[in-house]
Motif scaffolding. Structure first.
Motif, PDB file in Angstrom:
ATOM      1  N   THR A 299       0.729  -1.060   0.003  1.00  0.00           N
ATOM      2  CA  THR A 299      -0.152  -0.034  -0.183  1.00  0.00           C
ATOM      3  C   THR A 299       0.858   1.142   0.076  1.00  0.00           C
ATOM      4  O   THR A 299       1.515   1.356   0.979  1.00  0.00           O
ATOM      5  CB  THR A 299      -0.845   0.109   1.190  1.00  0.00           C
ATOM      6  OG1 THR A 299      -1.974  -1.172   1.150  1.00  0.00           O
ATOM      7  CG2 THR A 299      -1.703   1.396   1.090  1.00  0.00           C
ATOM      8  N   PHE A 300       0.805   2.096  -1.241  1.00  0.00           N
ATOM      9  CA  PHE A 300       1.439   3.375  -1.174  1.00  0.00           C
ATOM     10  C   PHE A 300       0.725   4.416  -0.862  1.00  0.00           C
ATOM     11  O   PHE A 300      -0.561   4.139  -1.177  1.00  0.00           O
ATOM     12  CB  PHE A 300       2.030   3.318  -2.839  1.00  0.00           C
ATOM     13  CG  PHE A 300       2.922   2.421  -3.032  1.00  0.00           C
ATOM     14  CD1 PHE A 300       4.191   2.619  -2.423  1.00  0.00           C
ATOM     15  CD2 PHE A 300       2.797   1.490  -3.961  1.00  0.00           C
ATOM     16  CE1 PHE A 300       5.386   1.466  -2.843  1.00  0.00           C
ATOM     17  CE2 PHE A 300       3.721   0.418  -4.080  1.00  0.00           C
ATOM     18  CZ  PHE A 300       4.972   0.364  -3.598  1.00  0.00           C
ATOM     19  N   THR A 301       1.202   5.505  -0.233  1.00  0.00           N
ATOM     20  CA  THR A 301       0.390   6.637   0.013  1.00  0.00           C
ATOM     21  C   THR A 301       0.693   7.852  -0.837  1.00  0.00           C
ATOM     22  O   THR A 301       0.206   9.085  -0.802  1.00  0.00           O
ATOM     23  CB  THR A 301       0.404   7.099   1.584  1.00  0.00           C
ATOM     24  OG1 THR A 301       1.859   7.143   1.621  1.00  0.00           O
ATOM     25  CG2 THR A 301      -0.278   5.783   2.674  1.00  0.00           C
ATOM     26  N   CYS A 302       2.004   7.915  -1.441  1.00  0.00           N
ATOM     27  CA  CYS A 302       2.622   8.801  -2.351  1.00  0.00           C
ATOM     28  C   CYS A 302       3.264   8.433  -3.315  1.00  0.00           C
ATOM     29  O   CYS A 302       3.763   7.286  -3.319  1.00  0.00           O
ATOM     30  CB  CYS A 302       3.186   9.952  -1.240  1.00  0.00           C
ATOM     31  SG  CYS A 302       4.491   9.369  -0.398  1.00  0.00           S
ATOM     32  N   PHE A 303       3.726   9.361  -4.122  1.00  0.00           N
ATOM     33  CA  PHE A 303       4.590   9.311  -5.324  1.00  0.00           C
ATOM     34  C   PHE A 303       5.751   9.949  -4.855  1.00  0.00           C
ATOM     35  O   PHE A 303       5.591  11.008  -4.358  1.00  0.00           O
ATOM     36  CB  PHE A 303       4.107   9.311  -6.626  1.00  0.00           C
ATOM     37  CG  PHE A 303       3.843  10.549  -6.979  1.00  0.00           C
ATOM     38  CD1 PHE A 303       4.694  11.633  -7.645  1.00  0.00           C
ATOM     39  CD2 PHE A 303       2.356  11.142  -7.065  1.00  0.00           C
ATOM     40  CE1 PHE A 303       4.267  13.041  -7.760  1.00  0.00           C
ATOM     41  CE2 PHE A 303       1.819  12.295  -7.488  1.00  0.00           C
ATOM     42  CZ  PHE A 303       3.043  13.229  -7.693  1.00  0.00           C
ATOM     43  N   PHE A 304       7.159   9.750  -5.337  1.00  0.00           N
ATOM     44  CA  PHE A 304       8.095  10.400  -5.709  1.00  0.00           C
ATOM     45  C   PHE A 304       8.246  10.645  -6.878  1.00  0.00           C
ATOM     46  O   PHE A 304       8.687   9.949  -7.822  1.00  0.00           O
ATOM     47  CB  PHE A 304       9.501   9.732  -5.223  1.00  0.00           C
ATOM     48  CG  PHE A 304      10.486  10.745  -5.258  1.00  0.00           C
ATOM     49  CD1 PHE A 304      10.983  11.908  -4.538  1.00  0.00           C
ATOM     50  CD2 PHE A 304      11.356  10.586  -6.432  1.00  0.00           C
ATOM     51  CE1 PHE A 304      11.825  12.556  -4.784  1.00  0.00           C
ATOM     52  CE2 PHE A 304      12.494  11.267  -6.540  1.00  0.00           C
ATOM     53  CZ  PHE A 304      12.899  12.420  -5.694  1.00  0.00           C
ATOM     54  N   GLY A 305       8.135  12.062  -7.592  1.00  0.00           N
ATOM     55  CA  GLY A 305       8.109  12.516  -8.872  1.00  0.00           C
ATOM     56  C   GLY A 305       9.549  13.220  -9.171  1.00  0.00           C
ATOM     57  O   GLY A 305      10.033  13.904  -8.609  1.00  0.00           O
ATOM     58  N   TYR A 306      10.096  12.795 -10.307  1.00  0.00           N
ATOM     59  CA  TYR A 306      11.574  13.212 -10.747  1.00  0.00           C
ATOM     60  C   TYR A 306      11.623  13.801 -12.318  1.00  0.00           C
ATOM     61  O   TYR A 306      12.606  14.049 -12.576  1.00  0.00           O
ATOM     62  CB  TYR A 306      12.503  12.220 -10.527  1.00  0.00           C
ATOM     63  CG  TYR A 306      12.180  10.735 -11.169  1.00  0.00           C
ATOM     64  CD1 TYR A 306      12.524  10.645 -12.652  1.00  0.00           C
ATOM     65  CD2 TYR A 306      11.251   9.880 -10.498  1.00  0.00           C
ATOM     66  CE1 TYR A 306      12.034   9.561 -13.408  1.00  0.00           C
ATOM     67  CE2 TYR A 306      11.159   8.540 -11.353  1.00  0.00           C
ATOM     68  CZ  TYR A 306      11.482   8.578 -12.683  1.00  0.00           C
ATOM     69  OH  TYR A 306      11.098   7.647 -13.426  1.00  0.00           O
ATOM     70  N   GLY A 307      10.450  13.713 -12.725  1.00  0.00           N
ATOM     71  CA  GLY A 307      10.441  14.343 -14.210  1.00  0.00           C
ATOM     72  C   GLY A 307       9.331  15.166 -14.277  1.00  0.00           C
ATOM     73  O   GLY A 307       9.192  16.222 -13.725  1.00  0.00           O
ATOM     74  N   SER A 308       8.162  14.862 -15.093  1.00  0.00           N
ATOM     75  CA  SER A 308       7.169  15.793 -15.311  1.00  0.00           C
ATOM     76  C   SER A 308       6.200  15.803 -14.220  1.00  0.00           C
ATOM     77  O   SER A 308       5.558  17.044 -13.967  1.00  0.00           O
ATOM     78  CB  SER A 308       6.381  15.453 -16.620  1.00  0.00           C
ATOM     79  OG  SER A 308       5.845  14.066 -16.251  1.00  0.00           O
ATOM     80  N   LEU A 309       6.354  15.077 -13.360  1.00  0.00           N
ATOM     81  CA  LEU A 309       5.619  15.161 -12.107  1.00  0.00           C
ATOM     82  C   LEU A 309       5.932  16.210 -11.259  1.00  0.00           C
ATOM     83  O   LEU A 309       5.317  16.770 -10.102  1.00  0.00           O
ATOM     84  CB  LEU A 309       5.385  13.943 -11.223  1.00  0.00           C
ATOM     85  CG  LEU A 309       4.495  12.841 -11.930  1.00  0.00           C
ATOM     86  CD1 LEU A 309       4.760  11.366 -11.235  1.00  0.00           C
ATOM     87  CD2 LEU A 309       3.075  13.055 -11.890  1.00  0.00           C
ATOM     88  N   VAL A 310       7.360  16.642 -11.372  1.00  0.00           N
ATOM     89  CA  VAL A 310       7.709  18.056 -10.576  1.00  0.00           C
ATOM     90  C   VAL A 310       7.059  19.126 -11.032  1.00  0.00           C
ATOM     91  O   VAL A 310       6.843  20.148 -10.160  1.00  0.00           O
ATOM     92  CB  VAL A 310       9.179  17.880 -10.775  1.00  0.00           C
ATOM     93  CG1 VAL A 310      10.026  19.177 -10.027  1.00  0.00           C
ATOM     94  CG2 VAL A 310      10.075  16.865 -10.199  1.00  0.00           C
TER      95      VAL A 310
END
Length: 185
Positions: free
Chosen positions: A2-13
């Protein structure tokens, strides 16, 4: 898992490309960005590859449980991986990081270039979140700059393309020139 968040390093920034609220700056240890492509997409895009000596900046944002299918669809060429041991500043969250499976990584070529409209969105996000120094770190902690870059600014192919200011475009162009990147039409 179960994930609660993402780590964005490209366009999600770039917060303009998504509606996840409460996003905050974070870093991921042990990863480096790389330009790669897969059979799932015609163009190259960013992924992360293991690099114990590298730390990359990005954003962490909470994802409601019922919103993961939508995010997974956006990130369909990736696997969702557990990043709990590498992401700083995730708070009590359990972060996921999206990465292309190692056996599906391909080096970009003239038939699978990087879209300049995609790169523009990514760099705009880093300029907004981290300023010029942070955007410079983006370039320094990303490999694969020998990839051809398709100049699609006049007719962006990237579905979440954004308008850049003159200063943002000049920043991107200056770094591409410094890195001796090959721009194709």
């Amino acid at each position: 898992m179960t994930f609660t968040c993402f780590f964005g390093y490209g366009s999600l920034v770039n917060r303009r490309t998504h509606g996840y609220t409460g996003a905050r700056r974070a870093a991921a240890r042990g990863w480096r960005r790389a330009w790669r492509y897969t059979a799932d997409r015609e163009v190259a895009f960013l992924t992360v590859i293991p690099d114990p000596a590298c730390t990359i900046d990005g954003l962490v944002a909470s994802v409601p449980a019922d919103a993961w299918p939508t995010l997974d669809l956006r990130e369909h060429a990736y696997e969702r991986l557990d990043a709990r041991d590498s992401v700083t500043d995730a708070g009590d969250g359990h972060p996921a990081i999206y990465a292309i499976a190692a056996d599906r990584l391909n080096t970009p070529d003239d038939h699978h270039p990087v879209l300049l409209s995609y790169l523009d969105v990514v760099v705009q996000g880093y300029l907004t979140e981290y300023g010029r120094d942070g955007a410079a770190r983006f370039f320094a902690t990303t490999t694969g700059w020998e990839a051809p870059i398709l100049d699609d600014r006049a007719a962006p192919r990237y579905p979440r393309a954004q308008d850049l200011s003159e200063g943002e475009r000049a920043f991107v162009d200056r770094y591409l020139q410094t890195l001796n990147c090959r721009i194709i039409a």
